[in-house]
Design a protein around this motif. Structure first.
Motif, PDB file in Angstrom:
ATOM      1  N   UNK A   1      20.024  55.864  25.933  1.00  0.00           N
ATOM      2  CA  UNK A   1      20.601  55.576  24.848  1.00  0.00           C
ATOM      3  C   UNK A   1      21.750  56.795  24.686  1.00  0.00           C
ATOM      4  N   UNK A   2      21.738  57.704  25.773  1.00  0.00           N
ATOM      5  CA  UNK A   2      23.022  58.547  25.671  1.00  0.00           C
ATOM      6  C   UNK A   2      24.305  58.169  25.258  1.00  0.00           C
ATOM      7  N   UNK A   3      24.788  58.732  24.373  1.00  0.00           N
ATOM      8  CA  UNK A   3      26.159  58.317  23.885  1.00  0.00           C
ATOM      9  C   UNK A   3      27.229  57.993  24.885  1.00  0.00           C
ATOM     10  N   UNK A   4      27.092  59.112  25.939  1.00  0.00           N
ATOM     11  CA  UNK A   4      28.179  58.723  26.881  1.00  0.00           C
ATOM     12  C   UNK A   4      27.947  57.595  27.703  1.00  0.00           C
ATOM     13  N   UNK A   5      26.742  57.237  27.747  1.00  0.00           N
ATOM     14  CA  UNK A   5      26.546  55.934  28.543  1.00  0.00           C
ATOM     15  C   UNK A   5      26.885  54.700  27.734  1.00  0.00           C
ATOM     16  N   UNK A   6      26.689  55.058  26.540  1.00  0.00           N
ATOM     17  CA  UNK A   6      26.800  53.788  25.587  1.00  0.00           C
ATOM     18  C   UNK A   6      28.494  53.721  25.536  1.00  0.00           C
ATOM     19  N   UNK A   7      29.263  54.700  25.526  1.00  0.00           N
ATOM     20  CA  UNK A   7      30.421  54.705  25.676  1.00  0.00           C
ATOM     21  C   UNK A   7      31.063  53.858  27.100  1.00  0.00           C
ATOM     22  N   UNK A   8      30.389  54.345  27.966  1.00  0.00           N
ATOM     23  CA  UNK A   8      30.786  53.718  29.455  1.00  0.00           C
ATOM     24  C   UNK A   8      30.601  52.406  29.402  1.00  0.00           C
ATOM     25  N   UNK A   9      29.348  51.854  28.785  1.00  0.00           N
ATOM     26  CA  UNK A   9      29.254  50.540  28.729  1.00  0.00           C
ATOM     27  C   UNK A   9      30.303  49.837  27.884  1.00  0.00           C
ATOM     28  N   UNK A  10      30.603  50.410  26.737  1.00  0.00           N
ATOM     29  CA  UNK A  10      31.507  49.636  25.902  1.00  0.00           C
ATOM     30  C   UNK A  10      32.703  49.500  26.423  1.00  0.00           C
ATOM     31  N   UNK A  11      33.552  50.832  27.284  1.00  0.00           N
ATOM     32  CA  UNK A  11      34.785  50.704  28.006  1.00  0.00           C
ATOM     33  C   UNK A  11      34.417  49.740  29.059  1.00  0.00           C
ATOM     34  N   UNK A  12      33.568  49.203  29.647  1.00  0.00           N
ATOM     35  CA  UNK A  12      33.365  48.276  30.642  1.00  0.00           C
ATOM     36  C   UNK A  12      33.529  47.126  30.317  1.00  0.00           C
ATOM     37  N   UNK A  13      32.931  46.786  28.715  1.00  0.00           N
ATOM     38  CA  UNK A  13      33.388  45.434  28.138  1.00  0.00           C
ATOM     39  C   UNK A  13      34.751  45.208  27.979  1.00  0.00           C
ATOM     40  N   UNK A  14      35.423  46.352  27.522  1.00  0.00           N
ATOM     41  CA  UNK A  14      36.832  46.289  27.398  1.00  0.00           C
ATOM     42  C   UNK A  14      37.592  45.974  28.450  1.00  0.00           C
ATOM     43  N   UNK A  15      37.199  46.337  29.834  1.00  0.00           N
ATOM     44  CA  UNK A  15      37.852  45.979  30.915  1.00  0.00           C
ATOM     45  C   UNK A  15      37.816  44.704  31.568  1.00  0.00           C
ATOM     46  N   UNK A  16      36.908  43.811  30.759  1.00  0.00           N
ATOM     47  CA  UNK A  16      36.577  42.392  31.392  1.00  0.00           C
ATOM     48  C   UNK A  16      37.396  41.620  30.385  1.00  0.00           C
ATOM     49  N   UNK A  17      37.712  40.432  31.193  1.00  0.00           N
ATOM     50  CA  UNK A  17      38.258  39.496  30.087  1.00  0.00           C
ATOM     51  C   UNK A  17      38.081  37.851  30.965  1.00  0.00           C
ATOM     52  N   UNK A  18      38.240  36.681  30.148  1.00  0.00           N
ATOM     53  CA  UNK A  18      38.155  35.692  30.816  1.00  0.00           C
ATOM     54  C   UNK A  18      39.007  34.566  30.303  1.00  0.00           C
ATOM     55  N   UNK A  19      39.312  33.391  31.013  1.00  0.00           N
ATOM     56  CA  UNK A  19      40.390  32.386  30.287  1.00  0.00           C
ATOM     57  C   UNK A  19      39.781  31.167  30.829  1.00  0.00           C
ATOM     58  N   UNK A  20      40.095  30.104  30.467  1.00  0.00           N
ATOM     59  CA  UNK A  20      39.576  28.694  30.773  1.00  0.00           C
ATOM     60  C   UNK A  20      40.687  28.247  32.145  1.00  0.00           C
ATOM     61  N   UNK A  21      40.007  27.856  32.831  1.00  0.00           N
ATOM     62  CA  UNK A  21      40.858  27.408  34.137  1.00  0.00           C
ATOM     63  C   UNK A  21      40.299  25.801  34.746  1.00  0.00           C
ATOM     64  N   UNK A  22      41.406  25.412  35.428  1.00  0.00           N
ATOM     65  CA  UNK A  22      41.204  23.735  35.792  1.00  0.00           C
ATOM     66  C   UNK A  22      40.175  23.678  37.179  1.00  0.00           C
ATOM     67  N   UNK A  23      40.291  24.861  37.923  1.00  0.00           N
ATOM     68  CA  UNK A  23      39.649  24.906  39.268  1.00  0.00           C
ATOM     69  C   UNK A  23      39.397  26.222  39.830  1.00  0.00           C
ATOM     70  N   UNK A  24      39.025  26.108  41.049  1.00  0.00           N
ATOM     71  CA  UNK A  24      38.796  27.508  41.576  1.00  0.00           C
ATOM     72  C   UNK A  24      39.713  27.787  42.891  1.00  0.00           C
ATOM     73  N   UNK A  25      40.714  27.364  42.735  1.00  0.00           N
ATOM     74  CA  UNK A  25      41.536  27.495  43.692  1.00  0.00           C
ATOM     75  C   UNK A  25      42.309  28.990  43.595  1.00  0.00           C
ATOM     76  N   UNK A  26      42.776  29.605  44.614  1.00  0.00           N
ATOM     77  CA  UNK A  26      43.455  30.665  44.615  1.00  0.00           C
ATOM     78  C   UNK A  26      44.585  30.742  43.681  1.00  0.00           C
ATOM     79  N   UNK A  27      45.491  30.009  43.965  1.00  0.00           N
ATOM     80  CA  UNK A  27      46.887  29.340  43.349  1.00  0.00           C
ATOM     81  C   UNK A  27      46.457  29.655  41.777  1.00  0.00           C
ATOM     82  N   UNK A  28      45.578  28.764  41.274  1.00  0.00           N
ATOM     83  CA  UNK A  28      45.213  29.014  39.871  1.00  0.00           C
ATOM     84  C   UNK A  28      44.596  30.294  39.408  1.00  0.00           C
TER      85      UNK A  28
END
Length: 465
Positions: free
Chosen positions: A88-115
């Motif tokens: 529960x060390x705050x520095x570790x909590x901060x790191x986990x929070x920053x990792x969350x901010x560095x992630x994202x997602x978006x809806x796609x039509x397929x798994x092709x490289x072009x998409x």
């Protein structure tokens, strides 16, 4: 089911190797093992190891200087090692929070490289806005150029099927992203972000003025949740149980009677309050009143001139965060558009409170925190200061009898840091002394290197959890 891939590592079964964090020593052993085995591990484990080792080394030296000589250095090292093993060390909590901010997602039509290559820049744009707290980051020429090189920042990606829709999920390299923002001279919005409580009243065509509840299935709430997630802010809505219904009524929110709104919000652990009203019907008396007051804005003029049958949605809101407040007014063709505009507007304004964008206001101040009874609390206080976006450096000047004095180099001076820390429930501000930043003969900012005075620039009391 989730499938993962990376430009660094591809496993046959799509599963990343997992190494649970038992202690800093174990993580460091895993870190040393990476080059010899040639196996790529998830960087969040490596980042945790590096952060823990840096904090251990820095704080160990400071406490060896501050504690009485009769306490051996080995004993201090042993105590700090035990403290740093807790998850529960705050520095570790901060790191986990920053990792969350560095992630994202978006809806796609397929798994092709072009998409994938088509949508990755969109995810990266969302990540940059979320990290900095402002859409202005996308206007920098350096940032626009790097959006075309998104693969250089990509750490790993994967696909997830959810409710019949396929999503591409991606995370980006923290070091590379930090370097890009530094080159663009855009500060990173780290530290505690305020959560807001939204009271929303609407003028329903059949039910009249009523309060919107969070359980309703409507475009405004769906867009609100999606946009707040993209921006990295949290906007909550009240439970609207019997206690809320007894404390406040629809007319209180519609009229934005702040005393009633603030009183009803006391039960919620939030940093700020939003009281808003949404309506379609345009009353001529409303605009006449505004005109008489000489406050008719351009957007209201355009709104009043539109054909009556279009009748777009209007949202008026008052936002209160700490000792600061502001009003906002916006128009949208539908509820989803209105919610997106609202979140972007509020997020930009809130981020401006936390992040000083003036490079001229740089000063070294003294921050005093009283009520620190344990070494772990001193560590937490130091980590809290370091995590603030305005802070450039932190040095523990002295610690005795539960009082810690820190020398902090910060943008925006003591007031900017005090406003940011006011939203952290671990601290209660007890004093603030303002002084203008120092400048040289050419008007450039100067960081004072004088000794820390007896009187702090800002003082807090540590609140036991």
């Amino acid at each position: 089911m989730t499938f993962w891939g990376s430009k660094y590592f591809n496993s046959e079964n799509g599963i990343w190797p997992q190494f649970p964090q038992k202690s800093p020593v174990l993580i460091h052993s895993l870190l040393l093992a990476v080059p010899s085995t040639g196996v790529y591990h998830q960087t969040n484990e490596v980042n945790k190891a590096v952060n823990v080792r840096k904090q251990f080394s820095h704080t160990q030296k400071q406490f060896q200087q501050l504690l009485p000589r009769r306490i051996s250095a080995s004993f201090v090292s042993f105590c700090l090692a035990l403290l740093l093993m807790f998850p529960v060390l705050p520095a570790q909590a901060l790191q986990g929070s920053l990792n969350d901010l560095l992630r994202g997602e978006i809806a796609v039509e397929g798994q092709t490289r072009n998409e994938r290559q088509r949508v990755l820049p969109t995810i990266f744009r969302d990540v940059l806005v979320r990290l900095t707290g402002t859409t202005e980051v996308l206007e920098h020429e350096r940032v626009r150029a790097e959006l075309r090189q998104v693969n250089d920042y990509l750490l790993q990606f994967g696909y997830q099927q959810r409710d019949g829709q396929l999503y591409l999920q991606a995370s980006f390299d923290e070091t590379r992203v930090r370097q890009l923002l530094q080159q663009a001279n855009v500060p990173l919005w780290t530290g505690q972000r305020p959560n807001l409580l939204l009271w929303l009243a609407e003028d329903h065509p059949e039910l009249g003025v009523r309060l919107v509840t969070r359980s309703e299935e409507r475009e405004f709430l769906q867009a609100l949740r999606a946009t707040t997630q993209r921006r990295g802010v949290e906007i909550l809505m009240p439970l609207m149980d019997l206690e809320d219904q007894m404390a406040i009524g629809p007319r209180d929110v519609w009229g934005r009677f702040q005393r009633e709104v603030l009183r009803a919000s006391e039960r919620y652990p939030v940093s700020g309050i939003v009281s808003a009203r949404m309506y379609r019907q345009v009353e001529e008396d409303y605009f006449a009143e505004v005109i008489d007051e000489g406050e008719l804005t351009e957007i209201q003029e355009e709104f009043a001139a539109q054909a009556e049958d279009e009748r777009p949605l209007v949202l008026e809101a008052t936002v209160i965060v700490g000792d600061m407040s502001f009003n906002t007014f916006m128009v949208g063709d539908d509820e989803a558009t209105l919610a997106e505009q609202f979140v972007h507007e509020v997020s930009d304004r809130i981020a401006a409170i936390f992040i000083s964008r003036s490079d001229r206001e740089v000063a070294q101040i003294q921050v005093r925190i009283v009520g620190l009874r344990q070494i772990s609390q001193v560590l937490s206080a130091e980590s809290l200061l370091v995590s603030q976006a305005q802070v450039q450096s932190v040095h523990l000047h002295q610690f005795q009898q539960g009082v810690a004095d820190f020398a902090v180099v910060v943008r925006g001076g003591a007031q900017a840091l005090a406003q940011a820390l006011d939203f952290d429930r671990r601290l209660r501000r007890t004093a603030l002394r303002l002084s203008p930043p120092l400048e040289d003969a050419d008007g450039e900012p100067v960081v004072s290197q004088t000794a820390v005075s007896n009187e702090p620039d800002v003082e807090f009391e540590w609140q036991s959890q």
